[in-house]
Motif scaffolding. Structure first.
Motif, short mmCIF file in Angstrom:
data_model
loop_
_atom_site.label_atom_id
_atom_site.label_comp_id
_atom_site.label_asym_id
_atom_site.label_seq_id
_atom_site.Cartn_x
_atom_site.Cartn_y
_atom_site.Cartn_z
N ILE A 252 -0.12 7.44 3.23
CA ILE A 252 0.69 6.23 3.10
C ILE A 252 1.31 6.15 1.71
O ILE A 252 2.48 5.78 1.56
CB ILE A 252 -0.18 5.01 3.42
N SER A 253 0.53 6.50 0.70
CA SER A 253 1.05 6.50 -0.67
C SER A 253 2.23 7.45 -0.81
O SER A 253 3.23 7.14 -1.48
CB SER A 253 -0.06 6.87 -1.66
N ILE A 262 6.02 0.51 3.92
CA ILE A 262 4.71 0.62 4.57
C ILE A 262 3.62 0.07 3.66
O ILE A 262 3.68 0.24 2.44
CB ILE A 262 4.40 2.10 4.95
N THR A 263 2.68 -0.63 4.25
CA THR A 263 1.50 -1.11 3.53
C THR A 263 0.26 -0.72 4.32
O THR A 263 0.34 -0.35 5.49
CB THR A 263 1.54 -2.64 3.33
N VAL A 264 -0.89 -0.84 3.64
CA VAL A 264 -2.14 -0.43 4.28
C VAL A 264 -3.25 -1.41 3.93
O VAL A 264 -3.32 -1.92 2.81
CB VAL A 264 -2.53 1.01 3.85
N GLU A 265 -4.09 -1.67 4.91
CA GLU A 265 -5.28 -2.48 4.67
C GLU A 265 -6.52 -1.64 4.96
O GLU A 265 -6.50 -0.70 5.75
CB GLU A 265 -5.30 -3.71 5.58
N THR A 266 -7.60 -1.99 4.27
CA THR A 266 -8.91 -1.52 4.67
C THR A 266 -9.78 -2.75 4.84
O THR A 266 -9.31 -3.88 4.69
CB THR A 266 -9.51 -0.52 3.67
N CYS A 267 -11.04 -2.54 5.19
CA CYS A 267 -11.93 -3.65 5.53
C CYS A 267 -13.21 -3.59 4.71
O CYS A 267 -13.61 -2.51 4.25
CB CYS A 267 -12.29 -3.59 7.01
N PRO A 268 -13.87 -4.72 4.54
CA PRO A 268 -15.12 -4.74 3.77
C PRO A 268 -16.17 -3.77 4.30
O PRO A 268 -16.93 -3.20 3.52
CB PRO A 268 -15.59 -6.20 3.91
N GLY A 307 -4.83 0.79 -7.03
CA GLY A 307 -3.72 0.07 -6.43
C GLY A 307 -3.11 0.73 -5.21
O GLY A 307 -1.99 0.40 -4.81
N GLU A 308 -3.86 1.63 -4.59
CA GLU A 308 -3.34 2.33 -3.41
C GLU A 308 -3.54 1.53 -2.13
O GLU A 308 -2.89 1.80 -1.12
CB GLU A 308 -4.02 3.70 -3.29
N ILE A 309 -4.44 0.56 -2.15
CA ILE A 309 -4.69 -0.33 -1.02
C ILE A 309 -3.93 -1.62 -1.26
O ILE A 309 -3.96 -2.18 -2.36
CB ILE A 309 -6.19 -0.64 -0.86
N ASP A 310 -3.25 -2.11 -0.24
CA ASP A 310 -2.45 -3.33 -0.38
C ASP A 310 -3.21 -4.59 -0.01
O ASP A 310 -3.03 -5.64 -0.65
CB ASP A 310 -1.19 -3.22 0.49
N LEU A 366 -5.63 -8.61 -3.69
CA LEU A 366 -5.88 -7.95 -2.41
C LEU A 366 -6.13 -8.93 -1.28
O LEU A 366 -5.74 -8.67 -0.13
CB LEU A 366 -7.09 -7.02 -2.55
N LEU A 367 -6.79 -10.04 -1.57
CA LEU A 367 -7.22 -10.97 -0.53
C LEU A 367 -6.28 -12.15 -0.33
O LEU A 367 -6.38 -12.84 0.69
CB LEU A 367 -8.62 -11.50 -0.84
N ALA A 368 -5.40 -12.40 -1.28
CA ALA A 368 -4.55 -13.59 -1.19
C ALA A 368 -3.08 -13.32 -1.51
O ALA A 368 -2.20 -13.54 -0.69
CB ALA A 368 -5.09 -14.69 -2.11
#
Length: 449
Positions: A252-253, A262-268, A307-310, A366-368
């Motif tokens: 994605i980067s 394009i953006t990307v999310e991951t999860c806790p 900063g690779e995760i949005d 990241l969260l807001a």
């Protein structure tokens, strides 16, 4: 002297850019005044003393599955939104599937909206679905306010929400691009996952490790590469959900550098749980893509820091306990989905801020802030500015707690985080200027624990 509905006194105000000490005045659901470094000379109907606490923009969870209408025995809007409030979340985006009917046309969207208006204690937005039968409905869904569209590149596990083949997703992306919307994608390869799963099960290999090996990281990479190529051809904006590995994020980067929107999310759970947790906790820790090993967790945290995760979102996907049971050691049959909406900020504070020195400003981003910007809600949400919506989360970094089942507001009090010690506690959640969670209790419409 000015009079307000609410003043929060002497808190540490955290944004994506800074931390400053000050007071916040709220009226009519909006932030009306911010006083930094000096006491705000004003009065209010209610005051909150925030000495020693940090005030964050309300958390935005872009990825939850609330199973209403039609599957409220899984999780309803009432219990789901209360769990979010207890976790400091002030806005959520409800996915189009796991409710019956799914949100794939205007009529179904209105059913979801009506239930939310009645029962949600926090703000909400809705994803529309992209499935083989509804390309004709995309424009109308967009005109009726969906935040974007969601598609599965592999089977979703839900019989009334079909995954898309390559031709369907390409046509759908062309339509979505034409109306200026965005597509969120569950990116796993059907071919790779199905063939490996069939091979494992034919050999009676059904353990946690076998399940994980049937959905390898290369499956995500293959699907992401494919969807990126379609985005480049159609001009469609895309958002890759729940990436489980930095190897996926790398694709994605590289696309971003080529100009792909394009953006990307991951999860806790991908930042805190491993295959070992799946083996020890059973079905309550099963999800798709599956949990990875500890090295992948550390690599993902490196991606976060760089900063690779949005976006980080919960992908809260609950089910009744009976569906989460691993019967006779067969991990393939248990429902895949993590109940985690209440714990996103707790994980980020404990594993990020305390254990890896991730700045609070980055957690807010990241969260807001990033979710608000990506989905067109900024600066009304995701910020602490004059005229922004008064959606705020207060945390106490000096508090620690062990999460117990009784603390959960979910319909089914199960989570892979039960028993885990968390550092930092959500003390208060404010939505549109209204106190909805305070010191362990839901405070609207009545005090509930």
């Amino acid at each position: 002297m000015a009079m307000y509905d609410l003043i929060i006194r002497n808190g540490n105000i955290v944004t994506a850019d800074s931390i400053v000490q000050g007071d916040i005045a709220i009226s009519d659901g909006k932030i009306k005044e911010i006083s930094v470094g000096k006491t705000l000379e004003a009065t209010a109907n209610k005051e909150i003393k925030a000495d020693g606490k940090h005030i964050l923009p309300g958390i935005i969870d872009t990825h939850v599955h609330f199973n209403e209408p039609g599957r409220t025995e899984w999780e309803g809007i009432e219990t789901g939104s209360r769990s979010l409030a207890a976790g400091g979340v002030t806005t959520y985006f409800d996915m189009p599937l796991n409710s019956t009917p799914p949100t794939i046309n205007k009529e179904n969207l209105e059913l979801k909206r009506a239930a939310s208006e009645e029962k949600a204690v926090v703000n909400y937005r809705f994803w529309g679905g992209l499935v083989p039968e509804n390309i004709k409905d995309i424009k109308e869904l967009h005109e009726n306010g969906v935040i974007g569209f969601k598609a599965f590149m592999s089977p979703s596990g839900i019989t009334d929400f079909n995954h898309v083949d390559d031709i369907t997703i390409f046509k759908g992306m062309s339509e979505i691009a034409s109306i200026g919307s965005l597509l969120a994608v569950h990116a796993e390869s059907t071919v790779i996952c199905d063939q490996l799963a069939e091979e494992k099960q034919s050999q009676n290999k059904r353990s946690a490790k076998d399940f994980v090996e049937s959905r390898p990281i290369i499956s995500e990479i293959e699907a992401v590469r494919r969807i990126i190529s379609y985005a480049e051809a159609t001009g469609c904006r895309i958002h890759i959900v729940h990436a489980s590995s930095r190897k996926v994020v790398k694709e994605i980067s590289e696309a971003k550098l080529r100009g792909v929107d394009i953006t990307v999310e991951t999860c806790p759970h991908y930042l805190s749980l491993t295959i070992k947790d799946l083996e020890e906790k059973g079905g309550v820790a099963k999800c798709c893509p599956p949990l990875r090993d500890k090295n992948e967790i550390e690599d993902l945290w490196l991606a976060v820091a760089k900063g690779e995760i949005d976006v980080i979102a919960s992908d809260h996907s609950p089910a009744p306990p009976s569906m989460k049971e691993v019967v006779n050691g067969d991990y393939f049959k248990a429902w895949g989905g993590i109940s985690g909406a209440q714990s996103t900020l707790n994980v980020m504070l404990t594993e990020g801020y305390f254990n890896r020195s991730l700045p609070l400003e980055k957690i807010v981003e990241l969260l807001a802030t990033n979710p608000a910007k990506r989905f067109g809600l900024y600066p009304h949400k995701g910020s602490i500015l004059v005229d922004s919506d008064a959606d705020l989360t207060l945390i106490d970094l000096n508090e620690s707690f062990v999460l117990e089942e009784k603390d959960l507001f979910y319909r089914h009090k199960q989570s892979p985080y039960v028993g885990r010690t968390f550092k930092g506690m959500v003390t208060t959640t404010i939505v549109n200027g209204n106190l909805v969670f305070d010191n362990g209790y839901i405070t609207t419409p009545e005090k509930i624990r």
